[in-house]
Design a protein around this motif. Structure first.
Motif, short mmCIF file in Angstrom:
data_model
loop_
_atom_site.label_atom_id
_atom_site.label_comp_id
_atom_site.label_asym_id
_atom_site.label_seq_id
_atom_site.Cartn_x
_atom_site.Cartn_y
_atom_site.Cartn_z
N TRP A 430 0.85 -1.19 0.00
CA TRP A 430 0.00 0.00 0.00
C TRP A 430 0.89 1.24 0.00
N ILE A 431 0.47 2.26 -0.74
CA ILE A 431 1.29 3.46 -0.91
C ILE A 431 0.56 4.66 -0.32
N HIS A 432 1.30 5.44 0.46
CA HIS A 432 0.78 6.66 1.04
C HIS A 432 1.62 7.83 0.54
N LEU A 433 1.00 8.72 -0.22
CA LEU A 433 1.66 9.95 -0.67
C LEU A 433 1.37 11.04 0.34
N LEU A 434 2.43 11.56 0.97
CA LEU A 434 2.28 12.56 2.02
C LEU A 434 2.97 13.85 1.60
N HIS A 435 2.21 14.93 1.47
CA HIS A 435 2.82 16.23 1.15
C HIS A 435 3.87 16.60 2.19
N ASP A 436 4.89 17.31 1.76
CA ASP A 436 5.96 17.68 2.69
C ASP A 436 5.56 18.76 3.69
N ASP A 437 4.36 19.34 3.53
CA ASP A 437 3.89 20.34 4.51
C ASP A 437 2.71 19.83 5.34
N ASP A 438 2.38 18.55 5.20
CA ASP A 438 1.31 17.93 5.99
C ASP A 438 1.93 16.90 6.94
N TYR A 439 1.11 16.35 7.84
CA TYR A 439 1.65 15.32 8.73
C TYR A 439 0.53 14.40 9.20
N VAL A 440 0.94 13.17 9.55
CA VAL A 440 -0.02 12.18 10.04
C VAL A 440 -0.10 12.28 11.56
N LEU A 441 -1.25 11.90 12.10
CA LEU A 441 -1.46 11.87 13.54
C LEU A 441 -1.21 10.46 14.07
N PRO A 442 -0.97 10.31 15.37
CA PRO A 442 -0.69 8.98 15.93
C PRO A 442 -1.78 7.98 15.57
N GLY A 443 -1.35 6.78 15.18
CA GLY A 443 -2.29 5.70 14.87
C GLY A 443 -2.67 5.59 13.41
N PHE A 444 -2.20 6.49 12.56
CA PHE A 444 -2.61 6.47 11.15
C PHE A 444 -2.34 5.10 10.51
N TYR A 445 -1.10 4.64 10.59
CA TYR A 445 -0.74 3.41 9.87
C TYR A 445 -1.25 2.16 10.58
N THR A 446 -1.24 2.17 11.90
CA THR A 446 -1.71 0.99 12.64
C THR A 446 -3.20 0.74 12.39
N ARG A 447 -4.00 1.79 12.49
CA ARG A 447 -5.45 1.61 12.35
C ARG A 447 -5.82 1.22 10.92
N LEU A 448 -5.17 1.86 9.95
CA LEU A 448 -5.48 1.50 8.57
C LEU A 448 -5.05 0.07 8.26
N LYS A 449 -3.88 -0.34 8.75
CA LYS A 449 -3.43 -1.71 8.47
C LYS A 449 -4.39 -2.74 9.06
N GLN A 450 -4.87 -2.48 10.27
CA GLN A 450 -5.82 -3.42 10.89
C GLN A 450 -7.03 -3.65 10.00
N SER A 451 -7.48 -2.60 9.32
CA SER A 451 -8.65 -2.73 8.45
C SER A 451 -8.29 -3.30 7.08
N LEU A 452 -7.17 -2.85 6.51
CA LEU A 452 -6.86 -3.21 5.12
C LEU A 452 -6.30 -4.62 4.97
N GLU A 453 -5.69 -5.17 6.04
CA GLU A 453 -5.15 -6.53 5.94
C GLU A 453 -6.25 -7.54 5.62
N GLY A 454 -7.44 -7.30 6.12
CA GLY A 454 -8.51 -8.27 5.91
C GLY A 454 -9.53 -7.86 4.88
N CYS A 455 -9.33 -6.74 4.20
CA CYS A 455 -10.34 -6.28 3.25
C CYS A 455 -10.23 -7.05 1.93
N PRO A 456 -11.31 -7.17 1.17
CA PRO A 456 -11.29 -7.92 -0.08
C PRO A 456 -10.45 -7.23 -1.16
N ASP A 457 -10.08 -7.99 -2.20
CA ASP A 457 -9.27 -7.44 -3.28
C ASP A 457 -10.01 -6.37 -4.08
N SER A 458 -11.33 -6.31 -3.93
CA SER A 458 -12.11 -5.29 -4.64
C SER A 458 -11.79 -3.88 -4.15
N VAL A 459 -11.19 -3.79 -2.95
CA VAL A 459 -10.84 -2.48 -2.39
C VAL A 459 -9.51 -2.04 -2.99
#
Length: 672
Positions: A430-459
């Motif tokens: 999975w690819i995340h494009l992050l602008h150099d003037d923006d930032y992620v908040l705590p839990g961004f990657y952990t929470r998304l991975k928990q959901s995306l690991e089990g999601c169907p290939d249609s996503v």
């Protein structure tokens, strides 16, 4: 922001007319007929104010007063709007006029009390609160605020009486209980255990006030908590946060340093100090603070950073691949090659940070990602420097050596080229494009991975909630498109096809989606993300993660501002609509495209003000041209002509007249 569109003399004139109109008690037939229209305008004004579109809301309220000079809702709305914009004298005038027109309005008197309280006009605030209490006895907020104004005047016993009345009605009313404790403390009536209890309450209330963006009262609460319990670490930390967000940077530094005396290993404090030094353009101190903070909060980082020597090697040029293309609809897009097979396990995440000429913001963006980095097997981080001068290598290496791969484009490829280069050189699932003037908040990657690991290939892609912030970190917009309903979204094509509600930092895309549909269209200088999102939605499902997990920064140096000044942004919007028209599903294409053209005609019409205010008349004229290419229906033309009649459009009218008079006359043919 230009906080008002009307002069002080016009404000006074409108208020005078409102009061005289109400005193006369006369209504004419035209006003009675306008009731439905006025209600619609008021509803729109309230919505604009809620969305922080303050100038637009103000103009709508004024429209109401021009039809109904003594409309109490418009007078009240303008008062609240002026207070929101910090124009307290104007707010007092509007709200006082509303109180004359509608003297039995509890909201108006209560708001007048709050306005005066903010300005520390305690005796005047007391009068307004007492008037509100006459109209609405036994009101919790009025009891509490009246008690506070009395406390500020040194009338402690009377203040305590009102706090106790509020607590009799609602024993868990935290504001009243906290204020009661503070009043008792001022009178020397608290035991040691009670001081600790009320210190915790003050700290808790301060957090709530900060969340409501009431930083002044948040600071007051945290300082009171520290006065009651000087070693309360949470209060020192929260005080630092509130001061930092209020822009009181030196006071925030002092608060954080006091906390580090209590706890030298408080990693988050160093990260916050890094942000302050970054904001002060003291990058050396910012880097040092960020390094220390990351070592304390992320053991993976500490281990790799300590084991990696500072690299002085030659800067790596971005590997640029042969330009092959994939066709979708009638258009061609850059081919994203599949990942070559190696023995190395592919990471789940590739975080790609395109960077150009913004070293201060880049630091914070990098730190926000590295704080969540748990090893190369889980995440790779790439910084693609789009030929910045000087190169950003030393800055990236100072924070991310041993962790971040740095590439520099051999020449400036602009946004679309840099994004495609970053995606092409990534290996993650999975690819995340992050602008150099923006930032992620705590839990961004952990929470998304928990959901995306089990999601169907249609996503094929996913997005989270996000907030827009300005240059001073104030939250100016919040987006949770589907509320709290986590999962695959339905009918997203009808949303994304019309307009773009997403920001790239809140979006992650499966790499195989890029491989099938191609990268970002090289012709688009803006909205290239929106065009790709429409392409993805035509062929894939989207996953929605509801939490606010990203901050998107809106500032004067952003690419959007630059593109809006020249008219390029509107041209890209128009081109994106044309491109997607070739591949949207046939059964929805015509309807979605028509709605999109109508939406962006109105949106882009408002964008003309950006070059106008900057004195960039050529950019404003080009924007007009592109707006007409988006929609030239009779309804659109009528809106354009109405917009051009406004005073602020005068320079553009002059430019249009000049260009028309410069046209050759030999094209005209006379007939007899």
């Amino acid at each position: 922001m230009d906080t008002t569109n009307i002069s002080e003399s016009k404000v006074k004139s409108l208020i005078q007319i409102a009061v005289q109109k109400h005193q006369s008690g006369q209504k004419n037939d035209a006003e009675l007929l306008d009731k439905t229209e006025v209600a619609e305008i008021l509803e729109l004004a309230v919505q604009q104010q809620r969305d922080n579109r303050l100038v637009e809301a103000e103009l709508l309220y004024i429209q109401v007063l021009e039809k109904q000079p003594d409309n109490p809702e418009a007078l009240y709305g303008l008062g609240m709007l002026a207070q929101q914009m910090g124009q307290y004298q104007t707010a007092e005038q509007w709200l006082s006029a509303a109180s004359h027109v509608q003297p039995n309005s509890v909201n108006t008197w209560f708001s007048l009390g709050n306005l005066r309280l903010v300005q520390e006009q305690f005796s005047e605030a007391e009068k307004a609160y007492r008037q509100a209490l006459v109209l609405l006895p036994n009101s919790l907020p009025i009891y509490n605020n009246l008690g506070y104004t009395l406390q500020q005047q040194g009338l402690f016993e009377e203040a305590i009486n009102y706090y106790q009345k509020a607590l009799e009605l609602k024993p868990d009313f935290i504001e009243a209980e906290t204020n009661l404790g503070n009043a008792l403390h001022a009178k020397g009536k608290l035991s040691s255990n009670q001081k600790m209890h009320y210190a915790q309450l003050n700290n808790k209330l301060g957090v709530a006030r900060k969340k409501a963006l009431d930083f002044k009262n948040a600071v007051t609460c945290h300082k009171q908590a520290i006065a009651l319990q000087p070693d309360l670490q949470e209060a020192h930390y929260n005080l630092g946060l509130a001061l930092q967000e209020q822009g009181e940077l030196e006071e925030a530094i002092a608060s954080y340093q006091k906390l580090l005396e209590l706890n030298p290993n408080y990693g988050e404090v160093y990260l916050n100090l890094g942000k302050i030094y970054q904001q002060q353009n003291n990058l050396t101190e910012a880097i040092s603070a960020y390094q220390q903070g990351l070592k304390l909060i992320n053991p993976h980082y500490a281990k790799v950073f300590a084991a990696t020597q500072e690299n002085k090697d030659e800067i790596s040029a971005t590997p640029l691949l042969l330009q092959k293309e994939v066709q979708i609809g009638e258009y061609y897009f850059p081919l994203i090659p599949s990942v070559s097979e190696t023995e190395d396990k592919r990471p789940f995440w590739s975080v790609v940070i395109p960077a150009y000429q913004r070293p201060d913001y880049l630091l914070e963006s990098l730190v926000s990602v590295i704080a969540q980095w748990s090893g190369i097997e889980e995440m790779e981080i790439l910084v693609i420097d789009d030929a910045s001068t000087p190169p950003l290598y030393q800055l990236v290496n100072a924070i991310g050596r041993g962790i971040v791969r740095y590439y520099r484009n051999p020449q400036n490829l602009r946004q679309q080229g840099t994004w495609n280069a970053g995606v092409s050189n990534s290996r993650g699932l999975w690819i995340h494009l992050l602008h150099d003037d923006d930032y992620v908040l705590p839990g961004f990657y952990t929470r998304l991975k928990q959901s995306l690991e089990g999601c169907p290939d249609s996503v094929g892609a996913a997005f989270t909630g996000y907030e827009n912030i300005n240059e001073t970190r104030e939250i100016i917009f919040r987006q949770q498109l589907y509320g709290q309903n986590r999962g695959i979204v339905s009918d997203f094509l009808q949303v994304i096809g019309v307009a773009n509600p997403l920001n790239p930092p809140a979006v992650v895309i499966r790499r195989t989606t890029y491989e099938r549909l191609g990268g970002y269209h090289t012709e688009l200088t803006s909205t290239l993300d929106w065009e790709l999102y429409k392409r993805i939605t035509t062929f894939y499902d989207w996953w929605y993660e509801p939490e606010i997990l990203v901050h998107y920064r809106v500032h004067s140096q952003s690419m959007r501002t630059e593109l809006s000044l020249s008219g390029d942004r509107i041209a890209s919007i128009r081109r994106s609509i044309e491109i997607s028209e070739s591949y949207l599903p046939a059964e929805f294409c015509a309807e979605i495209t028509a709605k999109s053209r109508r939406h962006y005609f109105i949106s882009c019409l408002a964008d003309i003000e950006i070059p106008l205010k900057a004195g960039h008349i050529a950019g404003a004229f080009r924007t007009i041209q592109e707006v007409l290419k988006i929609d030239r229906s009779p309804q659109a033309l009528a809106k354009l002509f109405a917009w051009l009649e406004q005073d602020r459009a005068a320079p553009l009218r002059d430019e249009i007249a000049l260009r028309l008079t410069s046209l050759p006359l030999n094209n005209c043919v006379a007939t007899t």
